[in-house]
Design a protein around this motif. Structure first.
Motif, short mmCIF file in Angstrom:
data_model
loop_
_atom_site.label_atom_id
_atom_site.label_comp_id
_atom_site.label_asym_id
_atom_site.label_seq_id
_atom_site.Cartn_x
_atom_site.Cartn_y
_atom_site.Cartn_z
N GLU A 276 -32.74 118.00 -27.23
CA GLU A 276 -32.23 116.90 -27.08
C GLU A 276 -32.82 115.77 -27.89
OE1 GLU A 276 -31.84 116.08 -23.01
OE2 GLU A 276 -30.61 117.66 -22.67
N PHE A 277 -34.52 115.84 -28.07
CA PHE A 277 -35.02 114.67 -28.59
C PHE A 277 -34.94 114.95 -30.11
CE2 PHE A 277 -38.85 113.86 -31.05
CZ PHE A 277 -39.26 112.58 -30.98
N TRP A 278 -34.93 116.19 -30.65
CA TRP A 278 -34.28 116.27 -31.93
C TRP A 278 -32.95 116.06 -32.43
CZ3 TRP A 278 -31.00 119.11 -35.09
CH2 TRP A 278 -31.22 119.32 -36.40
N VAL A 279 -31.97 116.19 -31.71
CA VAL A 279 -30.61 115.88 -32.02
C VAL A 279 -30.76 114.44 -31.87
CG1 VAL A 279 -28.28 115.68 -31.07
CG2 VAL A 279 -29.38 117.87 -31.00
N SER A 280 -31.26 113.64 -30.99
CA SER A 280 -31.20 112.18 -31.01
C SER A 280 -32.07 111.61 -32.19
CB SER A 280 -32.14 111.61 -29.80
OG SER A 280 -31.39 112.10 -28.43
N CYS A 281 -33.05 112.25 -32.65
CA CYS A 281 -33.70 111.62 -33.82
C CYS A 281 -32.61 112.01 -35.20
CB CYS A 281 -35.07 112.23 -34.09
SG CYS A 281 -36.39 111.99 -33.03
N LYS B 100 -34.59 103.20 -26.93
CA LYS B 100 -33.77 104.04 -26.04
C LYS B 100 -34.44 105.51 -26.15
CE LYS B 100 -29.29 105.65 -24.51
NZ LYS B 100 -29.73 107.17 -24.42
N ILE B 101 -34.60 105.72 -27.32
CA ILE B 101 -35.34 107.25 -27.68
C ILE B 101 -36.63 107.21 -27.18
CG2 ILE B 101 -35.95 108.98 -29.56
CD1 ILE B 101 -33.54 107.85 -31.10
N LYS C 203 -28.82 97.69 -34.94
CA LYS C 203 -28.80 98.58 -34.03
C LYS C 203 -30.12 99.57 -33.93
CE LYS C 203 -23.81 99.07 -33.97
NZ LYS C 203 -22.73 100.09 -34.03
N LEU C 204 -30.94 99.49 -34.90
CA LEU C 204 -32.01 100.17 -35.17
C LEU C 204 -33.00 99.84 -33.95
CD1 LEU C 204 -32.94 99.92 -38.72
CD2 LEU C 204 -32.34 102.06 -37.54
N VAL D 10 -44.95 107.35 -21.63
CA VAL D 10 -45.52 108.09 -20.60
C VAL D 10 -44.96 108.19 -19.29
CG1 VAL D 10 -47.90 107.89 -21.49
CG2 VAL D 10 -46.82 106.05 -19.62
N GLN D 11 -43.87 107.33 -18.98
CA GLN D 11 -42.96 107.22 -18.09
C GLN D 11 -41.58 107.85 -18.34
OE1 GLN D 11 -42.93 103.18 -16.71
NE2 GLN D 11 -44.69 103.51 -15.49
N ALA D 12 -41.38 108.59 -19.31
CA ALA D 12 -40.24 109.01 -20.22
C ALA D 12 -39.54 110.18 -18.99
CB ALA D 12 -40.42 109.60 -21.14
N THR D 13 -38.23 110.03 -18.72
CA THR D 13 -37.73 110.78 -17.72
C THR D 13 -37.42 112.39 -18.51
OG1 THR D 13 -35.29 110.29 -18.74
CG2 THR D 13 -36.19 109.10 -16.89
N LYS D 14 -37.74 112.46 -19.60
CA LYS D 14 -37.53 113.82 -20.47
C LYS D 14 -38.50 113.73 -21.48
CE LYS D 14 -32.48 113.73 -19.97
NZ LYS D 14 -31.32 114.26 -21.01
N GLU D 15 -39.84 113.64 -21.16
CA GLU D 15 -40.95 113.50 -21.97
C GLU D 15 -41.18 114.88 -22.72
OE1 GLU D 15 -45.81 112.51 -21.82
OE2 GLU D 15 -44.48 112.42 -19.93
N VAL D 16 -41.41 114.69 -24.06
CA VAL D 16 -41.60 115.67 -24.72
C VAL D 16 -43.37 116.05 -25.15
CG1 VAL D 16 -39.34 115.75 -26.19
CG2 VAL D 16 -41.43 114.37 -27.15
#
Length: 209
Positions: free
Chosen positions: A90-95, A113-114, A106-107, A121-127
C-alpha cells in the motif's frame, strides 16, 4: 415378451427403482451442464479477467513485473493481506501515485498524508524503515518534492523482494495462475455423462431380461 412388473424378481425391481433415481439425477446434471455451456458462449470474458501464461511467467522473473500488472498486483496484495503485511504494498502504491501529482499545490498535503499513514512513529500502517531513512524522509517533509519518498520506497521494495515476494511465488495466490483449476463442466465431461447414462440403461435392461 414383457410379462409386467409383477413377474419380475424383487431384486430386479429394486435395481430398476435405484437406476431410475440415478438416471434422473444424471440427466438433470447433464441438462445443467448443457445450459452452462450455452451461457458460457453468450458471456464474453473481459480481457482484464484473463492472464496469459507468458505474462504469469514474467511475474516470477521479478517483483517489478508482478506489481506493474493489475492482476499481479491484486494477487500480491491479497497474499500480503493474508500475512498481515499489506502496508508495504500500500505504501509502494501510494508513492507511485504521489509521483504522478501534477499540481505543486497538492504535493504538500498528499506528502503529509502518506507520511502520517506509513512513516510517522504514530502511523496507523507504519512500514519497516531504518532510522536513517526515516529521518531523511522526515526532513523531506519540510519542502516536499516528487522524489521525497524515493529512498523509503526503494527500501520497502527491496524488503518485499527479498522476503514476501519469494513466499508469494510458492503460495496458491501465484500457483493458481500457473495451474488454473480445470473447468467443472466442459464438453468432454458432458459427453462422459451422456455415455454413462446410456451404459446404465443398457445394464438394467440386460439384468431384467
Amino acid at each position: 415378451m414383457c410379462k409386467g412388473l409383477a413377474a419380475l424378481p424383487a431384486t430386479c425391481l429394486k435395481s430398476a427403482k435405484d437406476m431410475k433415481h440415478r438416471l434422473g439425477f444424471l440427466l438433470q446434471k447433464s441438462d445443467s451442464c448443457d445450459y452452462s455451456l450455452s451461457q458460457g458462449k453468450k458471456e464474453k470474458i473481459s480481457p482484464t479477467q484473463r492472464v496469459s501464461q507468458e505474462e504469469v511467467k514474467k511475474w516470477a522473473d521479478s517483483l517489478e513485473n508482478l506489481i506493474h500488472h493489475d492482476r499481479g498486483l491484486a494477487a500480491f496484495r491479497a497474499f500480503l493481506k493474508s500475512e498481515y503485511s499489506e502496508e508495504n504494498i500500500e505504501f509502494w502504491v501510494s508513492c507511485e501515485d504521489y509521483k504522478k501529482t501534477k499540481s505543486p499545490a497538492k504535493l504538500s498535503p498528499k506528502a503529509r498524508k502518506i507520511y502520517d499513514e506509513f512513516i510517522s512513529v504514530q502511523a496507523t500502517k507504519e512500514v519497516n524503515l531504518d532510522s536513517c531513512t526515516r529521518d531523511k524522509t522526515s526532513r523531506n517533509m519540510l519542502e516536499p518534492t516528487l522524489s521525497c519518498f524515493d529512498e523509503a520506497q526503494r527500501k520497502i521494495f527491496t524488503l518485499m523482494e527479498k522476503d514476501s515476494y519469494r513466499r508469494f511465488l510458492k503460495s496458491h495466490f501465484y500457483l493458481d495462475f500457473v495451474n488454473p483449476p480445470a473447468a467443472g463442466c466442459g464438453p468432454e465431461n458432458c459427453k462422459r455423462t451422456h455415455a454413462h447414462t446410456l451404459d446404465c440403461n443398457s445394464n438394467i435392461v440386460s439384468q431384467c431380461a
